[in-house]
Write an enzyme that holds these catalytic residues in place. Sequence first.
Site, PDB file in Angstrom:
ATOM      1  CE  LYS A  92      -6.935 -17.996 -24.273  1.00 33.68           C
ATOM      2  NZ  LYS A  92      -6.378 -16.627 -24.406  1.00 33.68           N
ATOM      3  CB  SER A 122      -2.650 -17.084 -23.454  1.00 27.66           C
ATOM      4  OG  SER A 122      -3.826 -16.307 -23.639  1.00 27.66           O
ATOM      5  CB  SER A 164      -3.646 -13.915 -25.782  1.00 33.09           C
ATOM      6  OG  SER A 164      -2.633 -13.764 -24.827  1.00 33.09           O
TER       7      SER A 164
END
Length: 515
Positions: free
Chosen positions: A95, A170, A194
């Site tokens: 990420k 996210s 997330s």
Amino acid sequence: MPVELPDPAAMAAVADAYGLKLSAADVASFSPMVHGLLSSWDVVEDLYARSAPVAPQRQWTRPEPADNPHNAWYVTTDITEGGEGPLAGRTVAVKDNTMVAGVPMMNGSTTMEGFVPTRDATIVSRMLAAGATIAGKAVCEDLCFSGGSHTARTGPVRNPWDETRSAGGSSCGSAALVAGGHVDVATGGDQGGSIRMPASFSGIVGHKPTHGLVPYTGAFPIEQTIDHVGPMTRTVADAALVLSVIAGPDGQDPRQPRDLAPEDYLAAIGQGADGLRVGVVGEGFGHPNSEPEVDDAVRAAVDVLRGAGLSAEDVSIPWHLHGARIWDVIATEGAAAQMVDGNGYGMNWDGLYDPEVIEYYGNQWRQDGSQFSQTVQLVLLTAGSVSRRYRGKHYAMARDLVGQLRAGYDEALSRYDVLVMPTTPIRASVIPAPDAPREEVIVRALEMIANTAPLDVSGHPACNVPAGVVGGLPTGMMIIGKRYDDATVLRVAQTFEQAVGGFPVPQATAVGSSA
């Protein structure tokens, strides 16, 4: 570079900001003392420079649209240390809120665009040492403050099950790349859901570890009391494997207890879950925006667990419905203070800082605050309003209520081995159009957090597993365990996966496709 010494006008401005009521003569009197004290700043900078990390030379590429499935890659790489280990031969998407040295990190935001970290995050170092290949940085939402997949400044990330729909956020790029079969595993971050929300929307496994089990060192912080990183994978076994590699103290993250002792989670899931007790949390169903199809799919998944040898019964945890409200206050005031005013890190904690991030991001956002996404602007307007009037009183109240919220789950977990509920009350929603009104942009970013956010506050481990496909879209069941008992959560998840014969994959996107 020596610290710039403030002239009388600059010092007078500081005095005025604090209401010191200093005269020009007072400022002149203080000036040599301030300048003398600031010499220590120069010494500290010199000492730091002697041991500061230097970014390695690593190759990376910004992929062309045709080579960027689901618009999920920020940059692609091929980084390996070439060693053997439990992750040898496995490709990983990291990420893009997490540092890979020598590779750009945008964190979804123009406020970080152009920044290149000088060090690897602890989880990256551990995966490389375990033989993994870092295949690239996965797009995340703007400063990670969205549960949708439409706020990243590189454009929306599209769901492999239906590219008109959100991949969740996210950790949107991580979810899409795993679900679409473009990498073996990915990492995600979780402050309000997330990891679990994109896992639910995209039909994969997403495990939010117990708070502090995995070091957050080297990931861009939002609010240290709710910061988590963890694995996102196609199978429970892969999640357990990655967790076994990345868990454990690193001595640099004060979120972690000093006596932390992680387990071999891959070995643990081999124990099975026969006879374990499941509490089905009534408050996790029937939210105002819940889709009945999602609730039904999770109830059906509970029946699968019963058929696999676990017992299950309904349980009530009234505090669960208060959890999202407590999270609202902590995530709003806490993020404004730490992520924005404190330039990501803030002060007053005994952990590893990243001075380069602090300076770069702190300068970038102050050049043009309009760069912030609509969701971050909402946070700043809300937090700024209450902080100026109440000075953090409600943040303190919310933190003091965490013990009661945690106790609500702990009491239920004293009677059950795990708790379950829908991960998200809805399936993946349609991505807003580029010219969508603010109201739609913000609703699409926050509409799915009711069940996930409370567990970030309480710190309990929670894992999403695909509960079933309804109307062509995945649903998710969240399995929650006692703090630091991630092994039992994964045992139940593994039993469910085996009972359903494995989790489905999206049909619209073939493995390896660039669609």
